[in-house]
Structures are given as structure tokens and as C-alpha cells.
Design a protein around this motif. Sequence first.
Motif, PDB file in Angstrom:
ATOM      1  N   PHE A 135    -108.365 -34.314  99.268  1.00  0.00           N
ATOM      2  CA  PHE A 135    -107.276 -34.944 100.016  1.00  0.00           C
ATOM      3  C   PHE A 135    -107.782 -35.521 101.332  1.00  0.00           C
ATOM      4  CE2 PHE A 135    -102.795 -34.227 101.970  1.00  0.00           C
ATOM      5  CZ  PHE A 135    -102.488 -35.556 101.752  1.00  0.00           C
ATOM      6  N   SER A 136    -108.781 -34.880 101.937  1.00  0.00           N
ATOM      7  CA  SER A 136    -109.334 -35.402 103.187  1.00  0.00           C
ATOM      8  C   SER A 136    -109.950 -36.785 102.977  1.00  0.00           C
ATOM      9  CB  SER A 136    -110.374 -34.432 103.758  1.00  0.00           C
ATOM     10  OG  SER A 136    -111.588 -34.472 103.023  1.00  0.00           O
ATOM     11  N   PHE A 137    -110.536 -37.014 101.789  1.00  0.00           N
ATOM     12  CA  PHE A 137    -111.152 -38.318 101.514  1.00  0.00           C
ATOM     13  C   PHE A 137    -110.100 -39.423 101.520  1.00  0.00           C
ATOM     14  CE2 PHE A 137    -113.514 -41.157  98.317  1.00  0.00           C
ATOM     15  CZ  PHE A 137    -114.255 -41.764  99.327  1.00  0.00           C
ATOM     16  N   PHE A 138    -108.867 -39.081 101.120  1.00  0.00           N
ATOM     17  CA  PHE A 138    -107.772 -40.045 101.159  1.00  0.00           C
ATOM     18  C   PHE A 138    -107.565 -40.602 102.567  1.00  0.00           C
ATOM     19  CE2 PHE A 138    -103.278 -40.740 102.169  1.00  0.00           C
ATOM     20  CZ  PHE A 138    -102.915 -41.694 101.233  1.00  0.00           C
ATOM     21  N   SER A 188    -101.524 -37.309  97.986  1.00  0.00           N
ATOM     22  CA  SER A 188    -101.117 -35.901  98.002  1.00  0.00           C
ATOM     23  C   SER A 188    -100.637 -35.383  96.658  1.00  0.00           C
ATOM     24  CB  SER A 188    -100.016 -35.708  99.051  1.00  0.00           C
ATOM     25  OG  SER A 188     -98.882 -36.508  98.742  1.00  0.00           O
ATOM     26  N   THR A 189    -100.005 -36.227  95.848  1.00  0.00           N
ATOM     27  CA  THR A 189     -99.406 -35.756  94.598  1.00  0.00           C
ATOM     28  C   THR A 189    -100.402 -35.047  93.705  1.00  0.00           C
ATOM     29  OG1 THR A 189     -97.960 -37.689  94.719  1.00  0.00           O
ATOM     30  CG2 THR A 189     -97.945 -36.452  92.662  1.00  0.00           C
ATOM     31  N   THR A 192    -106.071 -33.526 105.534  1.00  0.00           N
ATOM     32  CA  THR A 192    -105.872 -34.695 106.383  1.00  0.00           C
ATOM     33  C   THR A 192    -106.205 -34.374 107.838  1.00  0.00           C
ATOM     34  OG1 THR A 192    -103.530 -34.102 106.589  1.00  0.00           O
ATOM     35  CG2 THR A 192    -104.122 -35.690 104.885  1.00  0.00           C
ATOM     36  N   ALA A 193    -105.843 -33.160 108.288  1.00  0.00           N
ATOM     37  CA  ALA A 193    -106.190 -32.752 109.653  1.00  0.00           C
ATOM     38  C   ALA A 193    -107.699 -32.636 109.805  1.00  0.00           C
ATOM     39  CB  ALA A 193    -105.523 -31.415 109.988  1.00  0.00           C
ATOM     40  N   LEU A 194    -108.368 -32.175 108.753  1.00  0.00           N
ATOM     41  CA  LEU A 194    -109.831 -32.102 108.770  1.00  0.00           C
ATOM     42  C   LEU A 194    -110.428 -33.482 108.982  1.00  0.00           C
ATOM     43  CD1 LEU A 194    -112.371 -30.275 108.204  1.00  0.00           C
ATOM     44  CD2 LEU A 194    -112.173 -31.025 105.818  1.00  0.00           C
ATOM     45  N   ALA A 195    -109.901 -34.463 108.254  1.00  0.00           N
ATOM     46  CA  ALA A 195    -110.403 -35.829 108.407  1.00  0.00           C
ATOM     47  C   ALA A 195    -110.132 -36.362 109.809  1.00  0.00           C
ATOM     48  CB  ALA A 195    -109.769 -36.735 107.358  1.00  0.00           C
ATOM     49  N   GLN A 196    -108.925 -36.115 110.306  1.00  0.00           N
ATOM     50  CA  GLN A 196    -108.564 -36.623 111.633  1.00  0.00           C
ATOM     51  C   GLN A 196    -109.398 -35.990 112.738  1.00  0.00           C
ATOM     52  OE1 GLN A 196    -104.402 -35.748 111.517  1.00  0.00           O
ATOM     53  NE2 GLN A 196    -103.933 -37.432 110.134  1.00  0.00           N
TER      54      GLN A 196
END
Length: 423
Positions: free
Chosen positions: A27-30, A126-127, A152-156
Motif C-alpha cells: 500500500f505504501s507503494f501506491f 486500498s481495496t 501511506t504514512a510510511l511513504a509520507q
Amino acid sequence: MDKAIGSGQAEEWKSGWTLVLAASVGFSFFSVLLAATGLFMEPLSREFGWNRSLLSAGPAIATLITAVLSPFYGALIDRAGSRRLALPGIVAVMAATCAFATANGSPVQWIALWVVLGVLLTTIKSTIWTLAVASMFTKGRGLALGFTVSGTALAQAIVPPLGNFLIEEVGWRGAFVWFGLGWGGLSLLLCFLFLYDAHDRNVRSGKAPASRSGDHLPGLTRQEALRSRPLWQVAVSTFVVMFLTIGLSIHLFPILTESGVSRSNAAWLTSLTGIAGIIGKLATGALLDRFRPNWIGGLTMGVTAVTFFLLTVAMSSTPAIVIALLVNGYAAGTKMQICAYLTAGYAGMRHFGAIYGMMSALVALASGLGPLAAGAIYDRLGGYEPFLWAGTVGCLIGGALLVFLPSYPRWDAAESQEKDQVA
């Protein structure tokens, strides 16, 4: 009871922690290129003379495309399962990310690159990750989803310093390639090794038909979901709160600076929301597993009203601003997590992909409309105060919609009955 719940959670985590790791990184790659957009603005503008409107248009277009395609792709996930779609999806997004290194100064090409990326990002949004995790976790579902959406927080958190380093060391073209092959490659490896869902588990145990249809799983049909009052309450609550809070997030910096906060202090204050967001996702996940999820969801959604209220009436108080931003950050990362948890509870897993795909589309629509509404209110009325008051009332309504949800259907009992009939 608590011991039984704790034992069940421990068993789920023992067998499923690698799945949660793979889903979180996937999900982080998204979010990688969406989080990195600002980093590339200066070098691209310097090289091609592009303005900020053009540079910002790409992510907006990609987000809109994922909103349109989410329901259709969600239905496909129900039939094929997460693994079969996520692995080729990651490879495709890797190629699309690397393709940005070929930008030649043509605005048409730049927009085309984002259109292609938007279509392909749908395959890893996310789905696909929430379906895999929600289908394998029951007792510990809240915390498992909390770790998943923390991707997503990891990516940010990682993308800005990493991206700046890459741009300085290998140039902006090289940075796109490293993001695509490096981050994407790690995601692909973890998902190849550990990504699976209830479809895969049932196929391995001989319980699922070869078509991999989700009909063997308990839950609502798509037609039943459209008539479900609890699901409509979840949808309306999520849409309203996302509309207001994303609008606030995009305009938060000017709201602070126009109220007399210096730019340096505003930057420091807004950074608090990221730290609070990670805490919020994990804490909310643990609370969802131990207490009534509609109460936890409703209170978490509703408490955001405190942020809007304090930013309206107490902007002269630094402690009030800090409290407002901490509350906003805590709740900010939990909305999709709460939505996924409640959707799984009220819809079951039979057609979770299609149903949650519709929820994701509403979220994407709200995320796009909220900032536009806040900007329009500022342009027409000369300030953000009406939007902040609307946020105070709207978040309270959104929270109340969840608090007054009925009890969950007994999907576990339905599943046991089906197993008994088959036996």
C-alpha cells in the motif's frame, strides 16, 4: 472473554503478521509518487519552464481516475483474489513510475503519464490490501488494518528525505527510476512471498471452487448492500468527514499563516499531524478490536469537530492550536481504516471488494471536492471561517451516524451453518 479474544488475536497474528507486512509495504507503494510530487516541482519547472498548475494537475487526474475505476476493480478482486491482481499490478506501476524519467517537456506527455499511472494505481489501492487483511483477521482485524493503512504514512514519512537525496545524487530522472525499481521491487518481493487472502486459503484447503468466486464466503450480495441502511450510514459519514478534513488539510497552512502564525512555526505545527496520524491508526485499530466498533469509529470521526472549533474561536492561543492539530492528526489517518472495518462487519466478505470499492470511490470524490469547496468559500467570502464552522457541525453529524449504527450481523454463525450444511 478477554482471554479468548487475546488468544484469538495472538493466533491470527502468529500466522498473518507477514501478510500485514506485505500489505502495508504494498500500500505504501501506491502513495510514493503522490507523496513525492512536490519534490519534483522545482527541478521540472527549472528544466521545462512548467508552472505549478500543470505540475499539480497530474496527481489530481490520477486520483479522479482511481475513483471512477475503484468499484469495477473491486468486483474483479472478489472473483480473482488479491494475489492474482496485486502482483501484476505492482509490476505495471513499477514500469509506469520509471516511465516518468522519459519526460521531454511536452505537457501532453506529462498528463498522459499521469493518466496511465492513475489507471494502473487502481490495481494497488486500498481495496486490494484491506480485502486480503480483513479476510484473514477477525479478532485482530482492527489493529491489522491499522498497520496496513499505515503504509501511506510510511511513504509520507520516508519519501520526502529519500526523494530529495535521490534528486541531488542521481537527478530527477534517476529518482523516478529508483522509486519505481527500488520501492516497487521491495513491494513485489514481499507480496510474492507473503500476500494471500481467504480465497487462497480456501483454494489450498479444497473449499473453494476453481472460479475463485466469493460466493462461498458469508456476506451480502451487491444488491443487498445497496439496500443496507448501516452501509449507507457508513458511506455518508465517511464522505462528509473526508470532504471536510481533506479540505482542511490542504488549506491548513494558509489558515495558520493568515491567522498570524509565522511560516516556520506553521510548518512545525503541521508536522505534528503526521506523528499523531501514525499513533491514531494503531491506537484506533487496537480499540476497534476490544470495544464496540461503531462507538470507537463514531467518537474518532466526531472528535475532529474539536479541531475545526478551536481553529475558529481560539487561533490566538498556541496551546489550543497544538491541541487542534494533534486531534486532527490522530483522527486523520483513521477514516479509511474505520470505513474498511465497518464495511467488513456490516457487508461481510462475500462481495467485500465491490462494496468497499464503492466506498473508496466516494472517499476519492470527497477528497477532490473538499479542497475545492474550501477554496471557493475563501474566494467568495474572504475567509475560511464559514468552512470551519461547517466542519464543526459536519464532523459531529458524521460521528453520530456511526454511533447509532445497529449491531453487526452474525457472519460467523452464518459461516458455521454453511459448513454444517456442506458436511
